[in-house]
Design a protein around this motif. Structure first.
Motif, PDB file in Angstrom:
ATOM      1  N   GLU A  30       0.840  -1.206   0.000  1.00 26.85           N
ATOM      2  CA  GLU A  30       0.000   0.000   0.000  1.00 26.85           C
ATOM      3  C   GLU A  30       0.869   1.248   0.000  1.00 26.85           C
ATOM      4  O   GLU A  30       0.541   2.257  -0.644  1.00 26.85           O
ATOM      5  CB  GLU A  30      -0.909  -0.013   1.227  1.00 26.85           C
ATOM      6  CG  GLU A  30      -2.042   0.994   1.167  1.00 26.85           C
ATOM      7  CD  GLU A  30      -3.124   0.584   0.182  1.00 26.85           C
ATOM      8  OE1 GLU A  30      -3.806   1.482  -0.332  1.00 26.85           O
ATOM      9  OE2 GLU A  30      -3.260  -0.623  -0.093  1.00 26.85           O
TER      10      GLU A  30
ATOM     11  N   ARG B 289       1.867   2.057  -3.522  1.00 26.37           N
ATOM     12  CA  ARG B 289       0.822   2.711  -4.310  1.00 26.37           C
ATOM     13  C   ARG B 289       0.704   4.186  -3.955  1.00 26.37           C
ATOM     14  O   ARG B 289       0.473   5.037  -4.819  1.00 26.37           O
ATOM     15  CB  ARG B 289      -0.518   1.998  -4.100  1.00 26.37           C
ATOM     16  CG  ARG B 289      -0.635   0.703  -4.884  1.00 26.37           C
ATOM     17  CD  ARG B 289      -2.067   0.206  -4.903  1.00 26.37           C
ATOM     18  NE  ARG B 289      -2.482  -0.310  -3.606  1.00 26.37           N
ATOM     19  CZ  ARG B 289      -2.327  -1.581  -3.237  1.00 26.37           C
ATOM     20  NH1 ARG B 289      -1.759  -2.448  -4.070  1.00 26.37           N
ATOM     21  NH2 ARG B 289      -2.736  -1.984  -2.052  1.00 26.37           N
TER      22      ARG B 289
ATOM     23  N   ASP C 288       3.474   6.114  -5.578  1.00 26.18           N
ATOM     24  CA  ASP C 288       3.381   6.190  -7.038  1.00 26.18           C
ATOM     25  C   ASP C 288       2.233   7.062  -7.522  1.00 26.18           C
ATOM     26  O   ASP C 288       2.269   7.570  -8.649  1.00 26.18           O
ATOM     27  CB  ASP C 288       3.222   4.784  -7.635  1.00 26.18           C
ATOM     28  CG  ASP C 288       4.464   3.928  -7.428  1.00 26.18           C
ATOM     29  OD1 ASP C 288       5.541   4.508  -7.222  1.00 26.18           O
ATOM     30  OD2 ASP C 288       4.340   2.690  -7.449  1.00 26.18           O
ATOM     31  N   ARG C 289       1.185   7.199  -6.678  1.00 19.30           N
ATOM     32  CA  ARG C 289      -0.007   7.946  -7.108  1.00 19.30           C
ATOM     33  C   ARG C 289      -0.353   9.010  -6.079  1.00 19.30           C
ATOM     34  O   ARG C 289      -0.463   8.716  -4.888  1.00 19.30           O
ATOM     35  CB  ARG C 289      -1.200   7.009  -7.270  1.00 19.30           C
ATOM     36  CG  ARG C 289      -1.131   6.081  -8.462  1.00 19.30           C
ATOM     37  CD  ARG C 289      -2.288   5.088  -8.436  1.00 19.30           C
ATOM     38  NE  ARG C 289      -3.534   5.733  -8.028  1.00 19.30           N
ATOM     39  CZ  ARG C 289      -4.564   5.076  -7.482  1.00 19.30           C
ATOM     40  NH1 ARG C 289      -4.488   3.785  -7.242  1.00 19.30           N
ATOM     41  NH2 ARG C 289      -5.661   5.727  -7.159  1.00 19.30           N
TER      42      ARG C 289
ATOM     43  N   ALA D  42      -3.689   8.301  -4.085  1.00 20.45           N
ATOM     44  CA  ALA D  42      -3.854   7.011  -3.415  1.00 20.45           C
ATOM     45  C   ALA D  42      -3.877   7.135  -1.894  1.00 20.45           C
ATOM     46  O   ALA D  42      -4.348   6.226  -1.207  1.00 20.45           O
ATOM     47  CB  ALA D  42      -2.747   6.049  -3.834  1.00 20.45           C
TER      48      ALA D  42
END
Length: 313
Positions: free
Chosen positions: A63, A66, A69-70, A73
């Motif tokens: 998690e 993520r 990376d975003r 998120a």
């Protein structure tokens, strides 16, 4: 450019921690030295601190990746973690209340309470209660109406239970988890054996009648005629393809169950106790509304009504 040791020292972590996150792709290295050693730029320190903050909040490594990376998120990750923590807190509150229940009881009560508590999860599931009510529904009953019946009949366990509520729910679970209380079929027969009726029509009408009767119950009005009773009688009449007439009203008490089902009566009693707030009157159950309407029918027809238990056909 910093070595892995220098980055670890600046971040206040071990070299092993930096290597762990680097090997999983969360902390990219900026370059390698001539000897093949990892080198990190200044932005790695901020990224490492962010990783540690996310891990402190309990987010798993996948998690965290993520979130890094975003940009969008993080909100989803926090919401998911909050749900998990809420479930854990609810489980802990149920365990605490269960322990208090055992600590406050007598030696004679302890064996029974241990048996009851041991049969439920923490936090408890309502699956057994839902199965109990599905057994009572007519065959080929519409899924939409079945969901409405379950919503009305299955109480949700409180998130912060008292010891008394833990005992009530455990007794409710034991009640519905026992063997079928009928020798042949768990589905009740609420109309005469030769009666034909449309269950979906009946349940739709009864749901409206119960809602109307609940307003009378909250206002502490005695059983009486009115909109709730009219809706109640109309539901039975429409389900049998007839009209609400004085003759049908006189006949209806004989079409209802001849006596209270002790299991269902006990179910509604425990449900009312479980839902009872710490102060003020409890929200009426469907069983209480059914009882009120049956008593109202008796007062209007002059015929003895059956001892109702709140379960519909």
């Amino acid at each position: 450019m910093w070595s892995i040791g220098e980055l670890a020292e600046r971040a206040g972590v071990t070299v092993k921690t930096v290597r762990f996150y680097s090997d999983r792709g969360l902390l990219p290295e900026a370059a390698r030295s001539a000897g093949g050693h990892r080198r990190y730029g200044p932005d790695a320190l901020d990224r490492l601190r962010l990783i540690r903050s996310l891990r402190t909040l309990g987010l798993p490594v996948t998690e965290v990746g993520r979130v890094l990376d975003r940009d969008d998120a993080l909100e989803d990750a926090v919401a998911g973690r909050l749900r998990e923590v809420g479930s854990q807190l609810t489980a802990l509150r149920w365990r605490e209340a269960a322990l208090q229940l055992l600590g406050d009881c007598t030696v004679e009560e302890r064996a029974e309470r241990l048996r009851l508590i041991g049969a439920i999860d923490t936090p408890p599931s309502t699956a057994a209660l839902a199965r109990f009510w599905r057994r009572t529904l007519p065959a080929r009953f519409p899924a939409r109406l079945a969901a409405k019946v379950l919503d009305a009949a299955v109480p949700q366990p409180p998130a912060e239970p008292t010891p008394a509520q833990v005992l009530i729910f455990a007794r409710l679970h034991a009640l519905v988890s026992g063997p079928c209380h009928r020798a042949v079929d768990c589905r009740p027969v609420f109309l005469l054996p030769d009666a034909e009726y449309r269950p979906a029509v009946l349940y739709e009408g009864l749901a409206e009648a119960y809602a109307l009767a609940s307003a009378d119950l909250r206002a502490r009005r005695p059983p009486r005629g009115g909109e709730a009773l009219d809706c109640f009688v109309s539901a039975y009449a429409a389900s049998r393809g007839t009209r609400d007439t004085p003759a049908f009203r006189r006949r209806l008490p004989g079409l209802l169950p001849p006596g209270a089902d002790p299991v269902i009566a006990r179910y509604w009693e425990l449900t009312a106790e479980l839902r009872a707030p710490s102060s003020g009157p409890a929200e009426p159950t469907a069983g209480a509304a059914h009882s009120w309407l049956c008593a109202a029918l008796k007062t209007r027809t002059g015929r003895p009504a059956p001892a109702p238990d709140g379960r519909t056909p």
